[in-house]
Design a protein around this motif. Sequence first.
Motif, PDB file in Angstrom:
ATOM      1  N   PRO A 273       0.548  -1.157  -0.173  1.00 25.18           N
ATOM      2  CA  PRO A 273       0.306  -0.006  -0.113  1.00 25.18           C
ATOM      3  C   PRO A 273       0.921   1.260   0.010  1.00 25.18           C
ATOM      4  O   PRO A 273      -0.088   2.531  -0.896  1.00 25.18           O
ATOM      5  N   ARG A 274       2.087   1.081   0.507  1.00 26.70           N
ATOM      6  CA  ARG A 274       2.807   2.514   0.585  1.00 26.70           C
ATOM      7  C   ARG A 274       3.422   2.991  -0.859  1.00 26.70           C
ATOM      8  O   ARG A 274       4.314   3.815  -1.727  1.00 26.70           O
ATOM      9  N   SER A 275       3.475   2.217  -1.705  1.00 28.89           N
ATOM     10  CA  SER A 275       4.061   1.946  -3.189  1.00 28.89           C
ATOM     11  C   SER A 275       2.751   3.148  -3.499  1.00 28.89           C
ATOM     12  O   SER A 275       2.900   2.649  -4.967  1.00 28.89           O
ATOM     13  N   VAL A 276       1.395   3.101  -3.320  1.00 31.22           N
ATOM     14  CA  VAL A 276       0.623   3.102  -4.087  1.00 31.22           C
ATOM     15  C   VAL A 276       0.357   4.800  -3.615  1.00 31.22           C
ATOM     16  O   VAL A 276       0.061   5.113  -3.261  1.00 31.22           O
ATOM     17  N   ALA A 277       0.429   5.217  -5.177  1.00 32.98           N
ATOM     18  CA  ALA A 277       0.056   6.990  -4.910  1.00 32.98           C
ATOM     19  C   ALA A 277      -1.284   6.914  -5.210  1.00 32.98           C
ATOM     20  O   ALA A 277      -1.599   6.908  -6.405  1.00 32.98           O
ATOM     21  N   LEU A 278      -1.468   8.461  -4.261  1.00 29.47           N
ATOM     22  CA  LEU A 278      -3.014   8.795  -5.197  1.00 29.47           C
ATOM     23  C   LEU A 278      -3.085  10.071  -5.072  1.00 29.47           C
ATOM     24  O   LEU A 278      -2.525  11.244  -5.014  1.00 29.47           O
ATOM     25  N   HIS A 279      -3.826  10.492  -6.233  1.00 25.60           N
ATOM     26  CA  HIS A 279      -3.972  11.890  -7.565  1.00 25.60           C
ATOM     27  C   HIS A 279      -5.460  11.805  -7.932  1.00 25.60           C
ATOM     28  O   HIS A 279      -6.652  11.512  -7.650  1.00 25.60           O
ATOM     29  N   ARG A 280      -5.772  14.103  -7.301  1.00 24.11           N
ATOM     30  CA  ARG A 280      -6.631  14.016  -7.975  1.00 24.11           C
ATOM     31  C   ARG A 280      -7.268  13.776  -9.229  1.00 24.11           C
ATOM     32  O   ARG A 280      -8.271  14.267  -9.884  1.00 24.11           O
ATOM     33  N   ALA A 317      -4.510   2.345  -0.463  1.00 20.29           N
ATOM     34  CA  ALA A 317      -2.653   2.998  -1.012  1.00 20.29           C
ATOM     35  C   ALA A 317      -2.790   3.260   1.093  1.00 20.29           C
ATOM     36  O   ALA A 317      -3.659   3.446   1.493  1.00 20.29           O
ATOM     37  N   GLU A 318      -1.431   3.672   1.160  1.00 17.33           N
ATOM     38  CA  GLU A 318      -0.974   3.629   2.715  1.00 17.33           C
ATOM     39  C   GLU A 318      -0.620   5.006   2.411  1.00 17.33           C
ATOM     40  O   GLU A 318       0.249   5.591   1.929  1.00 17.33           O
ATOM     41  N   ILE A 319      -1.686   6.401   2.769  1.00 20.33           N
ATOM     42  CA  ILE A 319      -1.194   8.358   3.258  1.00 20.33           C
ATOM     43  C   ILE A 319      -0.743   8.380   4.085  1.00 20.33           C
ATOM     44  O   ILE A 319      -1.129   7.767   5.143  1.00 20.33           O
ATOM     45  N   THR A 320      -0.321   9.650   4.499  1.00 24.54           N
ATOM     46  CA  THR A 320       0.049  10.348   5.618  1.00 24.54           C
ATOM     47  C   THR A 320      -1.514  11.001   6.160  1.00 24.54           C
ATOM     48  O   THR A 320      -2.326  11.807   5.741  1.00 24.54           O
TER      49      THR A 320
END
Length: 349
Positions: A273-280, A317-320
């Motif tokens: 999950p930490r390798s998955v980036a999220l974008h709007r 995804a894992e994000i802050t």
Amino acid sequence: MSLDAHVMLTLGSLDLDVELTVAGAETVAILGPNGAGKTTLLRALAGLLPLDAGHVNLDGVILDDADAVNVVPERRSVGVVFQDYLLFPHLSALDNVAFGLRSRGVGRREARRLAATALEHVGIAAANSVKPNQLSGGQRQAVAFARALVTKPRLLLLDEPLAALDQRARGAVRRDLRTQLQDHTGARVLVTHDPLDAAALADRLVIVEHGRVMQSGTFAEVSARPSSEYVAELVGVNLLRGTACNGRLDLESGGQLIATTPATGTALAIVHPRSVALHRELPGGSPRNVAMGHVVGIEALGDRVRVRVDGPVPLVAEITPAALLDLRLELGSQVWTAVKASEITVFPA
């Protein structure tokens, strides 16, 4: 063939109280941190440790009830593959496999005949006369597995069967072991620290922490709702199934992944999950794997937030927490996922 057990015992500082059921032809993986009681549980099922309370019932036969019944290990229909294999160094591969049969009263000639068939079944018939110190790690594992199976046990126990192998050997041995487990008609219990082994080999996971069952279910079920930080760290990976060809994985969900690890045919892909980036918005740059989806879950775990995205490429995804606020994500939000090809591990299923 089925197992119904409630193992209760105290060993040093460990207070073990675990209920476990395994259906016939089912493989259950026991996972947990060091000292959780995983190997102790296996030893109790094998009869190597007595119960303080509870029971072990195999196919309707009581093997241990902590009172009137305690069937000794050699009279239980249980096969064990130990972590370090425990092969006899002075015996050939053939005689190692025949040992279990000989200890059950089978004549020497018949035991050796059955042992040869077992070694042929696991693909190392050519090593019949070879002693363990002349075998590769994968071959030693195969001998230990053949020795456990040759007595046709109703319950097969495996304690970290791949731990002694290096990473290069584990993939091929894992595939062979999966086939052999599927061919065995009895109940199977596997102890492992490796979520990849659990995902590839087991039908169901049982998570043990501090001597208690904390969670159980399929890999997907446990990954979707981890009950503790340990579980989230252990199995909190994305596991995607599809058909691989020339570095491309066509997913069962309808999407597609590009990876750098080669595979052909039915395969599984692991993405942390930490390798998955999220974008709007549709991202630019170098990621080979970009897909649109919708947020279907948001869960805080310590200093991280797990965001579950559904779509052709379903990912967690894992994000802050700060990134969650910046992205203004909520349930139902449209979002793009991006993963580098080098961050995806593909292996044959």
